[in-house]
Enzyme design. Sequence first.
Site, PDB file in Angstrom:
ATOM      1  CB  CYS A   1      -0.883   0.150   1.313  1.00  0.00           C
ATOM      2  SG  CYS A   1       0.002   0.218   2.546  1.00  0.00           S
TER       3      CYS A   1
ATOM      4  CB  CYS B   1       6.994   0.616   4.243  1.00  0.00           C
ATOM      5  SG  CYS B   1       6.290  -0.690   4.935  1.00  0.00           S
TER       6      CYS B   1
ATOM      7  CB  CYS C   1       3.585  -6.707   2.741  1.00  0.00           C
ATOM      8  SG  CYS C   1       2.218  -6.092   3.217  1.00  0.00           S
TER       9      CYS C   1
ATOM     10  CB  CYS D   1       1.765  -3.371   9.503  1.00  0.00           C
ATOM     11  SG  CYS D   1       0.455  -3.081   8.002  1.00  0.00           S
TER      12      CYS D   1
ATOM     13  CG  HIS E   1       1.907  -8.712  28.668  1.00  0.00           C
ATOM     14  ND1 HIS E   1       0.489  -8.310  28.808  1.00  0.00           N
ATOM     15  CD2 HIS E   1       1.824  -9.559  29.627  1.00  0.00           C
ATOM     16  CE1 HIS E   1      -0.131  -8.479  29.739  1.00  0.00           C
ATOM     17  NE2 HIS E   1       0.458  -9.228  30.299  1.00  0.00           N
TER      18      HIS E   1
ATOM     19  CB  CYS F   1       2.011  -2.740  28.488  1.00  0.00           C
ATOM     20  SG  CYS F   1       0.509  -1.920  27.823  1.00  0.00           S
TER      21      CYS F   1
ATOM     22  CB  CYS G   1      -5.523  -4.501  30.674  1.00  0.00           C
ATOM     23  SG  CYS G   1      -4.857  -5.661  29.593  1.00  0.00           S
TER      24      CYS G   1
ATOM     25  CB  CYS H   1      -4.227  -5.904  23.709  1.00  0.00           C
ATOM     26  SG  CYS H   1      -2.609  -5.373  23.750  1.00  0.00           S
TER      27      CYS H   1
ATOM     28  CB  CYS I   1       5.880  -0.066  19.635  1.00  0.00           C
ATOM     29  SG  CYS I   1       5.970  -0.734  18.107  1.00  0.00           S
TER      30      CYS I   1
ATOM     31  CB  CYS J   1      -1.007   0.725  18.631  1.00  0.00           C
ATOM     32  SG  CYS J   1      -0.674   0.483  16.942  1.00  0.00           S
TER      33      CYS J   1
ATOM     34  CB  CYS K   1      -0.465  -4.390  20.560  1.00  0.00           C
ATOM     35  SG  CYS K   1       1.090  -5.211  19.881  1.00  0.00           S
TER      36      CYS K   1
ATOM     37  CB  CYS L   1       1.859  -5.262  12.504  1.00  0.00           C
ATOM     38  SG  CYS L   1       2.676  -3.718  13.481  1.00  0.00           S
TER      39      CYS L   1
HETATM   40 FE1  SF4 Z   1      -0.796  -6.433  27.923  1.00  0.00          FE
HETATM   41 FE2  SF4 Z   1      -2.011  -5.290  25.887  1.00  0.00          FE
HETATM   42 FE3  SF4 Z   1      -2.931  -5.112  28.338  1.00  0.00          FE
HETATM   43 FE4  SF4 Z   1      -0.677  -3.743  27.773  1.00  0.00          FE
HETATM   44  S1  SF4 Z   1      -2.872  -3.428  26.858  1.00  0.00           S
HETATM   45  S2  SF4 Z   1      -0.811  -4.954  29.577  1.00  0.00           S
HETATM   46  S3  SF4 Z   1      -0.080  -5.104  26.235  1.00  0.00           S
HETATM   47  S4  SF4 Z   1      -2.785  -6.936  27.109  1.00  0.00           S
END
Ligand code: SF4
Length: 372
Positions: free
Chosen positions: A58, A61, A154, A197, A235, A238, A262, A268, A277, A289, A296, A299
């Site tokens: 697309c 990138c 891709c 992506c 995770h 996060c 969460c 997620c 990220c 994201c 998440c 990707c």
């Molecule tokens: Fe884990 Fe997603 Fe919850 Fe963050 S949002 S704690 S990455 S499950």
Amino acid sequence: MDRFLLGSPEITRRDFLKIASASLAMLGLSQALTPRVAKALEDSLGKTAVVWLEGQDCAGCTESFINNLEPPAASILLDTISLRYHETVMAASGHKSEEALAKAIEEGGYVLVIEGSIPLAEDGLFCTVGGKPFKDIVREAARRAAVIIPVGACATFGGIPRSGPTDAVGFLFRGTRKHHHYDDVAAGKPVINLPTCPLHNERLVAVLVHYITFGTVPPLDRFYRPLAFYGYNQHENCERRGHFDAGRFLTDWSDPKQQGWCLYLKGCRGPVAFQDCWKRLWNNRTNYCIQANTPCAACCEPEFYESFSPLYERQVDVELPGIGRVDIDKVMATVGGAVAAGIGADMLISRAEKRSNGNKNAARAKPEKKES
Ligand code: SF4
């Protein structure tokens, strides 16, 4: 040097130092190397030939890369490297652009960036450029390249097109499975996969700087992803992890009380996503994201998108490279809250160990340099 884009902003020594310092930080290398990297960039000014191919994509990138502000994309494309072919940003079109590609391939020794998946069905007829199937263009260009950098979901693993009818593959992988269409042309050459992506622009800048300075690739995992960018679990790092551990899961997007909770029940895939990220951020370090209230999608992983769809729905089980199919939902439901988090951590640590062991054996081939 071929010049394709808008007017070139002048690049100064201060810019080189900034690029060098930022790239070293991204790769987890010592800042003491900054003067060496800056000197290498200055010395190689306009000499590193880059051929950028686009297949079943697309152009996201490309879009992501040309939005780089630090350093400005125009500086990278016009001053730092010698962009020999890129069908979206080059001014030439038609026969002229195909001539530019043929000339670059004939000279050889370039960095080959591949964007977009490679459709193999119907002998590649789902994607042709200049009358040639993309799969053959990739073969021809890879044969004469010094280093190959598939970018985006891709080109690395097949991405979203892999779930369609074109038998789309990444350069070396179809999901977690290696395919062997390009083994002969890739043999002995470094391949650096930069999935997500779209591509994160800073990751490409950093590996280009690394290659220009050292002539080698940074440490990679078994899917040829630089560990500096793909060695961390979302995770585990996060900012919403406290809510996960406490069992506070967002179920209603419009409930102000649940903001910041969460996103696991909203689909997620952070528990199986390995990337940086959460600390690198996107859009010139604005957010990413999860910070923007979006689950998440993992990707960065080989199994995106086929195994993770439908997105925004709680995942029942996933294929973890090196571990196999894991019923995450069952683990969560059976053990619950903080205990489940502990089990998740063990599982992820075990995966990280496997990944790091695999990496010790990863090829560190020194790419052939273009003869000047
Ligand atoms: Fe884990 Fe997603 Fe919850 Fe963050 S949002 S704690 S990455 S499950």
